[in-house]
Design an enzyme around this catalytic site. Structure first.
Site, PDB file in Angstrom:
ATOM      1  N   VAL A 105       0.857  -1.179   0.000  1.00  0.00           N
ATOM      2  CA  VAL A 105       0.000   0.000   0.000  1.00  0.00           C
ATOM      3  C   VAL A 105       0.892   1.227   0.000  1.00  0.00           C
ATOM      4  CG1 VAL A 105      -1.818   1.265   1.216  1.00  0.00           C
ATOM      5  CG2 VAL A 105      -1.760  -1.238   1.330  1.00  0.00           C
ATOM      6  N   CYS A 106       0.575   2.188  -0.862  1.00  0.00           N
ATOM      7  CA  CYS A 106       1.291   3.458  -0.902  1.00  0.00           C
ATOM      8  C   CYS A 106       2.797   3.191  -1.083  1.00  0.00           C
ATOM      9  CB  CYS A 106       0.980   4.235   0.375  1.00  0.00           C
ATOM     10  SG  CYS A 106       1.360   5.998   0.321  1.00  0.00           S
TER      11      CYS A 106
END
Length: 229
Positions: A105-106
């Site tokens: 994520v990210c």
């Protein structure tokens, strides 16, 4: 056999990068007990994040060596520091050999890149750091999430929830995913509407990313030079 989904903790991560998709996966495990969700770290001590809260692992890296899935969250300066954490990168490389899902994520995708897992793959991350993926041989794409073989990467922060719901639908079926979505009442309606990518993106973000890199990699000038060249 129980399928273990391991979320990674490291100093300076962004809590929502981890907690958002973890909540979704925990919901799946509630409905389908063939899945188990754990949070792994170098030891069991509480870990500082880039907010005021600390997070505590349930297991150490040594205790989780063959998870079914591993999810790496992003962060600010801490995520850049993690690019030089060889013990973390070594564990990720090891579990990626057998894991059916390797996700991020990210800025967690940059960590996957540093572990050598994104070369030649399409990948995404937070929009402010997307071009940095090229430094690790990845092909940046502008998507909420993108899959390539066992690897799935999500864009910034909230995109991790979308990615996790997609994974639940893939692993346990669409009805389970819809059940989890209702359980967490995930039905976004931002008070100011959606993002206008032509006008809402701040022009000053590049210096902020540079500052985070310099802070996180202050003790690793060669890696910093590689990312900024």
């Amino acid at each position: 056999m129980t399928k273990t989904i391991a979320f990674v903790l490291y100093p300076g991560l962004t809590p929502l990068d981890l907690v958002g998709p973890l909540q979704v996966m925990a919901g799946m495990a509630t409905v389908d007990p063939s899945f188990d969700v754990v949070v792994v770290g170098s030891d069991l001590a509480p870990v500082e994040t880039d907010t005021l809260v600390k997070l505590t692992p349930t297991h150490t890296f040594d205790q989780v060596t063959e998870p079914f899935a591993v999810i790496v969250p992003g962060g600010t300066a801490g995520a850049f520091a993690a690019l030089a954490d060889e013990s973390l990168l070594s564990w990720i490389r090891h579990v990626a050999r057998t894991a059916e899902i390797v996700g991020s994520v990210c800025g967690g995708s940059l960590i996957l890149g540093a572990a050598g897992l994104l070369h030649g793959r399409p990948a995404t991350t937070h929009w402010a750091s997307r071009d940095l993926l090229r430094k690790f041989g990845a092909m940046p794409v502008t998507e909420r999430w993108v899959e390539d073989g066992p690897v799935i990467t999500a864009a910034g922060v909230s995109a991790g929830i979308d990615m996790a719901l997609h994974l639940v639908a893939r692993l346990a079926g669409e009805q389970v995913a819809r059940t989890v979505q209702v359980m967490i009442e995930y039905d976004p309606e931002p008070p100011l509407g959606g993002i206008d990518w032509n006008s809402d993106v701040p022009e000053a973000i590049e210096p902020q990313v540079q500052a985070m890199m310099e802070l996180g990699l202050a003790d690793h000038p060669e890696l910093l030079a590689r990312l900024t060249s």
